[in-house]
Design an enzyme around this catalytic site. Structure first.
Site, PDB file in Angstrom:
ATOM      1  N   SER A 215       0.958  -0.992   0.169  1.00 29.16           N
ATOM      2  CA  SER A 215      -0.431   0.154   0.242  1.00 29.16           C
ATOM      3  C   SER A 215       0.652   1.155   0.279  1.00 29.16           C
ATOM      4  CB  SER A 215      -1.230  -0.274   1.483  1.00 29.16           C
ATOM      5  OG  SER A 215      -1.675   1.322   1.290  1.00 29.16           O
TER       6      SER A 215
ATOM      7  N   GLU B 255     -10.963   1.314   2.402  1.00 28.87           N
ATOM      8  CA  GLU B 255     -10.148   2.516   1.563  1.00 28.87           C
ATOM      9  C   GLU B 255     -11.106   3.709   1.221  1.00 28.87           C
ATOM     10  OE1 GLU B 255      -6.616   1.924  -0.687  1.00 28.87           O
ATOM     11  OE2 GLU B 255      -7.388   2.579  -2.127  1.00 28.87           O
TER      12      GLU B 255
ATOM     13  N   LYS C 197      -4.161  -7.216   2.196  1.00 28.61           N
ATOM     14  CA  LYS C 197      -4.570  -6.061   1.234  1.00 28.61           C
ATOM     15  C   LYS C 197      -5.548  -5.825   1.018  1.00 28.61           C
ATOM     16  CE  LYS C 197      -2.689  -2.659  -0.622  1.00 28.61           C
ATOM     17  NZ  LYS C 197      -3.211  -2.656  -2.112  1.00 28.61           N
TER      18      LYS C 197
ATOM     19  N   HIS D 199      -7.973  -3.967   3.325  1.00 27.99           N
ATOM     20  CA  HIS D 199      -7.431  -2.687   4.410  1.00 27.99           C
ATOM     21  C   HIS D 199      -7.844  -1.720   2.534  1.00 27.99           C
ATOM     22  CE1 HIS D 199      -4.577  -0.045   1.996  1.00 27.99           C
ATOM     23  NE2 HIS D 199      -4.723   0.467   3.129  1.00 27.99           N
ATOM     24  N   ASN D 200      -8.312  -2.432   1.045  1.00 29.26           N
ATOM     25  CA  ASN D 200      -8.383  -1.539   0.125  1.00 29.26           C
ATOM     26  C   ASN D 200     -10.849  -1.374   0.475  1.00 29.26           C
ATOM     27  OD1 ASN D 200      -6.442  -2.045  -0.489  1.00 29.26           O
ATOM     28  ND2 ASN D 200      -6.325  -1.614  -2.673  1.00 29.26           N
TER      29      ASN D 200
END
Lengths: 303, 303, 303, 303
Positions: free
Chosen positions: B112, B173, B166, B169-170
């Protein structure tokens, strides 16, 4: 400068410390005599040298209203009242008009930062006339975080604009918290992810989702990796509701912030949710699907 | 240490710089000969001293798969491949098995930080065996931000866990960006708020919503206060979709992240949205409500 | 019985026909002289034998208010006004009080059914005192569908309750329409489904989703299988907004009805959506993701 | 014609009655010997005259798969299997291929209507070749409601299309049920609405929201006006999940159906929701907001 501060609870008390540390004089009043400098609001007004500045840091609604009423009777023309609580922006116009009839000035100021504000400074969002904002600026500068003024303070517009920006700030906060929470739940559910607290910790630097809330989430998980000691029950404090109602009024699509708000509502209902009772009843009507009767333990069926 | 790096685009190129700056040797390959150190993947493999470590930084899916296939034929037992792209976590098990048959090790790593990673360092989320992670650690340390290792790097679990973290995480986001965006739109709509860019700027310090994304939002508004030069059209890159599909698979309620994803979908449809055509058609059927015919300019009625 | 009817548009005109067909006398007034029985509201009042009953079937808000004001000056003690428009329930208390000061009675009545009401009858939801409801019952019986009274009419409570139930009815309607619309869009997107209009047609009997709206959807698709002649642009008429605002006020989670409302808002924005401009701007800030500049044709990238 | 029917539970049993009533011969098999005509699947195959037609009416997934496997070993070239259960559409292609290798034909058929199907007929959504659909048509005609064939039956496309249309049907059903449920909860919360069951009853005729589900809701409320005997706990059966996952796959915005699904998920978590624990933990971190500890009774604060 000198300021009167009404409300010396968790927020107000820390704010007093910060204002005093910046070299200003604070006369504080609270219903709790142990933290109060004076015995009554009348005493506070008497103790201040005109033209006075009085900051309210009390619960929005009834309590703020009664203090505005009381101060309206005690203060003089040219004095100034700042409402730093979480008042609804529509209250500000009412308060400004009420005090304005007596020549008393009014400023609204949303204050963010919670218990961390004492050391880190408070994010401030103010509404009022240029003159009034300038007059209170030394206090704003004492309260806001170190660094450039425009990175911790905004004069957002006329009366009401400060609380409006704070209201939207809190709506965004709801959405962010729920986003982290949903991610947390999915990580927690997935077997191949072995260390969820470490994942939140690792997001502290370099990632797109890094934030103060993310750091707090890492802190919370460091203390209780599965949050097992906490019930998933969340109150709301009004600003989220007003944000959604305003969005609807203005035709602004607000699915994320609304969803975050609704999950809070729902977290307080559990299986007493009338809507989910209705869905359960409907399924029973058409499909003979099992209904969990009151007092029964529900059975989660494979799907 | 020495590493082969395949893919020297915006991300890969900056990563090479950062790894080299940390004192390591990078042999880079890219289909663009202007940035490539070697002419072919074969050449890259030849240029590396066994046991080799090769980092893939290429688009997920077809391109990653074909490189895994090619490397499977070129590398030797004991070599190690890291997939640093945005691959779906389910691909990792497939790649690990394919390479494993030849004794080649595999690590997945979500990266990231975007274009800022070169200077700020990249947030890293890795999956694989303890031995393999330890072997690549010097490179992870070169890429991650300065500061404690656990604040910019996580060994999340076995193969696939890195890309999974990840992916989530996105998803988070997406939710955060939409939360800021909804707040922005409401502030923009409200007349009493006079300076929306200043409000975002003021949230930088002291507030609950402060974050890197909030700072970027302030930067964007500093350049174009009403974003008038930009179309409200947003692509999605896969991880948001996978996050929602996983949530549904695991029975995790994910209203915020889903809403953020759907708004992106919808932003690409405009009035070509089949669903909204259906709603318009239905209103016409029951109420004789005006339907906007193709090519007509729609009339927004008072409500 | 005799009734005055103000507002002879699409709804009011059909309602007149239905009331007359049931054997009652209607004196109608409309600003359009071609459909009006009398020249002025004053003439309408004069033409009615006291104690009078006057039904308002005009747009909510300003127009309804001005007629309430006018009737307040013309009617006598013991006369009765029914507001059958889509007024907000909070207006009802205001109107009842205003008229009540002059001894004029008030009933509110939500009317559902659209252009089909003339032949099928109208679903009626009324609020007011038992005496007033009983007094208007012959008219309610004329307007409602054939069949048992309680299957097409409800006396929902005191003044305001009728419009409240109608408001919630419309909120539910938003949710249902969006549910069908989402299903339609997915069926339309899926290659293996060869005949979407036939699927909607087939749901008419025996299925769980059968409804009047589903039949209308089948009708619409029979005329235009892919709805290609229609723009996906949908207005809203107020009740959906009030429903969501009320839900928020009462702490009722309302994700489905809110989502349906927001999709309508969003359908009117397209790429002018400030929120999606903000998301696009943010992506550009952190990732160098392509932003579609104003006037450019957007590129949908593979994901 | 003659048909074998495997699975004689609530659905299968009623379907047998309906097929027999239409003059066809049914050989039924069930693991429950009390309702079964034959002792084994082998016996059922033996009892049927080739070319055979066998209808599966059993739970999707493992049980359906094992019966397809078993029938693949017992049936002959030219026989035909119909899967009438709630199988995922992706299973259909697998089953068709598996049976096809032995020359056995395959049709999928979604069946709607629940326990009411016996008397009202079942809504049918079929997938398969024209020849195979034609061959089973007498059975489809026996099962579907009276009236035109196209109002209760659709040949939606090739293998898989029937279950796909049924899947979307169920997704829409989730959305509709939640829409009624949200409306119910708001009506229930509003003091001025005195008779919520009567409101649902009154929506039966003339209104836009009239539907079979709305009638069932009125029935449920007639039995238990406040649904106090029911827990708000709702399982899901798979189709809703698949619908959302497909929507995400195809880039179809599906906020309403997703929300309805998530509310079901959430209804099964209550205060054990990991996401809401996370939100509660976060609020405690930044604001010192009260956290409800495990075992404590939560306090709903005024807002």
């Amino acid at each position: 400068m000198q300021i009167g501060l009404i409300g010396l609870g968790k927020m107000g008390g820390f704010m007093r410390d910060r204002i005093v540390a910046a070299g200003h004089e604070v006369v504080g009043y609270d219903t709790n005599p142990q933290v109060s400098d004076v015995a009554t609001v009348q005493d506070l007004v008497t103790a201040l040298t005109p033209p006075r500045v009085v900051w309210l840091m009390v619960p929005a609604g009834r309590i703020t209203q009664s203090l505005v009423d009381e101060l309206g009777g005690l203060l003089d023309k040219g004095d100034l009242v700042i409402d730093g609580g979480n008042s609804k922006f529509t209250d500000d116009a009412v308060h400004a008009e009420e005090l304005g009839k007596k020549g008393i000035e009014f400023v609204d100021c949303g204050v963010s930062g919670g218990v961390w504000g004492k050391t880190e400074g408070y994010g401030l969002m103010a509404g009022g006339s240029d003159e009034n904002i300038a007059r209170v600026m030394p206090i704003f500068d004492a309260l806001r975080p170190e660094g450039p003024r425009d990175e911790g303070f905004v004069h957002a517009g006329d009366v009401g604009a400060g609380h409006y920006v704070k209201m939207v700030h809190n709506g965004i906060e709801y959405g962010m918290m729920q986003a982290y929470a949903e991610g947390y739940e999915l990580l927690e559910a997935k077997e191949i992810v072995k260390d969820v607290p470490a994942a939140f910790k690792a997001w502290t630097r370099g990632t797109v989702v890094r934030s103060w809330l993310q750091e707090l989430m890492a802190d919370a998980l460091a203390k209780d990796a599965t949050l097992e000691g906490i019930e998933g029950f969340v109150n709301d404090s009004g600003e989220g509701r007003w944000t959604v109602q305003e969005a609807v009024e203005y035709g602004v699509p607000m699915p994320v912030i609304s969803s975050a708000l609704y999950q809070r509502f729902f977290s307080r209902q559990g299986t007493a949710s009338p809507a989910m009772k209705a869905v359960a009843a409907l399924r029973n009507e058409f499909g003979g699907h099992e209904v969990t009767k009151k007092g029964e333990k529900p059975i989660v069926t494979d799907h």
